[in-house]
Scaffold this active site. Structure first.
Site, mmCIF file in Angstrom:
data_model
loop_
_atom_site.group_PDB
_atom_site.id
_atom_site.type_symbol
_atom_site.label_atom_id
_atom_site.label_comp_id
_atom_site.label_asym_id
_atom_site.label_seq_id
_atom_site.Cartn_x
_atom_site.Cartn_y
_atom_site.Cartn_z
ATOM 1 N N LYS A 9 3.904 14.960 23.016
ATOM 2 C CA LYS A 9 5.010 15.525 23.790
ATOM 3 C C LYS A 9 4.799 15.326 25.295
ATOM 4 O O LYS A 9 3.686 15.040 25.736
ATOM 5 C CB LYS A 9 5.136 17.011 23.442
ATOM 6 C CG LYS A 9 5.522 17.270 21.977
ATOM 7 C CD LYS A 9 5.785 18.743 21.709
ATOM 8 C CE LYS A 9 6.243 18.961 20.272
ATOM 9 N NZ LYS A 9 6.658 20.362 20.019
ATOM 10 N N TYR A 49 15.582 17.689 16.086
ATOM 11 C CA TYR A 49 15.435 19.149 16.066
ATOM 12 C C TYR A 49 16.700 19.820 15.521
ATOM 13 O O TYR A 49 16.976 20.977 15.856
ATOM 14 C CB TYR A 49 15.074 19.666 17.460
ATOM 15 C CG TYR A 49 13.623 19.412 17.853
ATOM 16 C CD1 TYR A 49 12.583 19.604 16.941
ATOM 17 C CD2 TYR A 49 13.286 18.993 19.137
ATOM 18 C CE1 TYR A 49 11.260 19.377 17.284
ATOM 19 C CE2 TYR A 49 11.956 18.773 19.495
ATOM 20 C CZ TYR A 49 10.948 18.966 18.563
ATOM 21 O OH TYR A 49 9.629 18.747 18.907
ATOM 22 N N PHE A 57 16.177 28.863 22.159
ATOM 23 C CA PHE A 57 15.336 27.942 22.938
ATOM 24 C C PHE A 57 15.721 26.468 22.757
ATOM 25 O O PHE A 57 15.062 25.585 23.305
ATOM 26 C CB PHE A 57 13.856 28.132 22.567
ATOM 27 C CG PHE A 57 13.571 27.941 21.099
ATOM 28 C CD1 PHE A 57 13.351 26.669 20.575
ATOM 29 C CD2 PHE A 57 13.527 29.029 20.236
ATOM 30 C CE1 PHE A 57 13.098 26.486 19.222
ATOM 31 C CE2 PHE A 57 13.267 28.845 18.867
ATOM 32 C CZ PHE A 57 13.055 27.577 18.372
ATOM 33 N N ARG A 85 -0.739 17.708 9.745
ATOM 34 C CA ARG A 85 -0.220 19.070 9.993
ATOM 35 C C ARG A 85 -1.375 20.054 10.186
ATOM 36 O O ARG A 85 -1.334 20.916 11.055
ATOM 37 C CB ARG A 85 0.653 19.548 8.826
ATOM 38 C CG ARG A 85 2.039 19.013 8.797
ATOM 39 C CD ARG A 85 2.933 19.491 9.914
ATOM 40 N NE ARG A 85 3.423 20.845 9.775
ATOM 41 C CZ ARG A 85 4.405 21.362 10.504
ATOM 42 N NH1 ARG A 85 5.009 20.629 11.448
ATOM 43 N NH2 ARG A 85 4.803 22.600 10.345
ATOM 44 N N ARG A 102 -3.539 22.028 18.618
ATOM 45 C CA ARG A 102 -2.856 23.066 19.407
ATOM 46 C C ARG A 102 -3.826 24.187 19.781
ATOM 47 O O ARG A 102 -3.770 24.729 20.882
ATOM 48 C CB ARG A 102 -1.646 23.583 18.636
ATOM 49 C CG ARG A 102 -0.499 22.561 18.588
ATOM 50 C CD ARG A 102 0.478 22.875 17.490
ATOM 51 N NE ARG A 102 1.691 22.064 17.553
ATOM 52 C CZ ARG A 102 2.604 22.060 16.597
ATOM 53 N NH1 ARG A 102 2.454 22.816 15.503
ATOM 54 N NH2 ARG A 102 3.685 21.307 16.709
ATOM 55 N N ASN A 112 3.430 22.426 23.064
ATOM 56 C CA ASN A 112 2.348 22.499 22.083
ATOM 57 C C ASN A 112 1.810 21.126 21.654
ATOM 58 O O ASN A 112 1.421 20.915 20.519
ATOM 59 C CB ASN A 112 2.769 23.359 20.887
ATOM 60 C CG ASN A 112 4.018 22.836 20.215
ATOM 61 O OD1 ASN A 112 4.551 21.801 20.619
ATOM 62 N ND2 ASN A 112 4.473 23.511 19.180
ATOM 63 N N HIS A 115 4.175 16.819 18.016
ATOM 64 C CA HIS A 115 5.042 17.025 16.850
ATOM 65 C C HIS A 115 4.354 16.334 15.682
ATOM 66 O O HIS A 115 3.788 15.253 15.840
ATOM 67 C CB HIS A 115 6.426 16.392 17.057
ATOM 68 C CG HIS A 115 7.171 16.258 15.755
ATOM 69 N ND1 HIS A 115 7.855 17.306 15.199
ATOM 70 C CD2 HIS A 115 7.267 15.223 14.874
ATOM 71 C CE1 HIS A 115 8.369 16.922 14.029
ATOM 72 N NE2 HIS A 115 8.022 15.657 13.813
ATOM 73 N N GLU A 126 11.767 10.592 9.687
ATOM 74 C CA GLU A 126 11.363 10.623 11.111
ATOM 75 C C GLU A 126 10.756 9.296 11.564
ATOM 76 O O GLU A 126 10.984 8.864 12.693
ATOM 77 C CB GLU A 126 10.383 11.780 11.338
ATOM 78 C CG GLU A 126 11.075 13.137 11.198
ATOM 79 C CD GLU A 126 10.148 14.328 11.398
ATOM 80 O OE1 GLU A 126 8.915 14.135 11.525
ATOM 81 O OE2 GLU A 126 10.666 15.459 11.437
#
Ligand code: UDP
Ligand code: MG
Length: 153
Positions: A9, A49, A57, A85, A102, A112, A115, A126
């Site tokens: 990110k 998203y 948010f 994950r 994280r 964070n 993704h 994705e």
């Protein structure tokens, strides 16, 4: 083998953590099948998203994801979706276990670091969202026989 999508990110690029995070995937024994820098747009984020549309948010999240280019990675390994994950840790960095990405690099619920696709089905969608077929490479790592046992391959 499974492929999964990771996004580094904007916070990761701004904090100059790109190398450290990629190194974690490499050291774990996962294969980089694709890697590219991209400027995200409203359109791709609305899709990516989509499950968060309507959340308070949502716009702040999209603005933050467009604030700086991101790095998209396609990561491969046996059960790579779950492995990655688990490496990412809980969404909110404040509650993520130390030892996770994280949990080691952030204290935010939004900024964070990464993704990571949450299921094999999402990963397939994705990866197509962020990579063209010719941007995914299927080379064989020379150490593969030492990364997995013969009965796992
Ligand atoms: N997010 C946020 N506030 C929240 C929940 C999520 O800003 O209360 C952001 C955060 O950056 C998260 C992303 O939205 O990584 C996607 O949310 P999701 O629930 O899919 O979490 P993830 O799969 O990234 O752990
Ligand atoms: Mg998610």
């Amino acid at each position: 083998m499974e492929k999964t999508l990771v996004l580094l990110k904007p916070c990761t690029l701004q904090r100059a953590l790109v190398g450290e995070i990629i190194t974690r995937f490499e050291r774990r024994g996962l294969r980089i099948a694709g890697i590219k820098m991209m400027q995200l747009t409203d359109e791709i984020l609305d899709e990516h998203y989509g499950h968060l549309k309507g959340k308070s948010f949502f716009q702040i999240l999209k603005d933050s994801m467009m604030s700086t280019p991101i790095i998209a990675l396609c990561i491969e390994g046996i059960e790579a979706v779950q492995t990655v994950r688990l490496m990412a840790g809980a969404t909110n960095g404040r509650y993520a276990n130390p030892g996770t990405i994280r949990g080691d690099y952030c204290v935010s619920n939004q900024q964070n670091i990464v993704h990571a696709s949450d299921s094999l089905e999402s990963a397939e969608v994705e990866i197509k969202r962020f990579f063209k077929p010719e941007e995914i490479f299927d080379y064989t790592p020379s150490n593969l026989a030492y990364m997995y046992a013969l009965d796992e391959l």
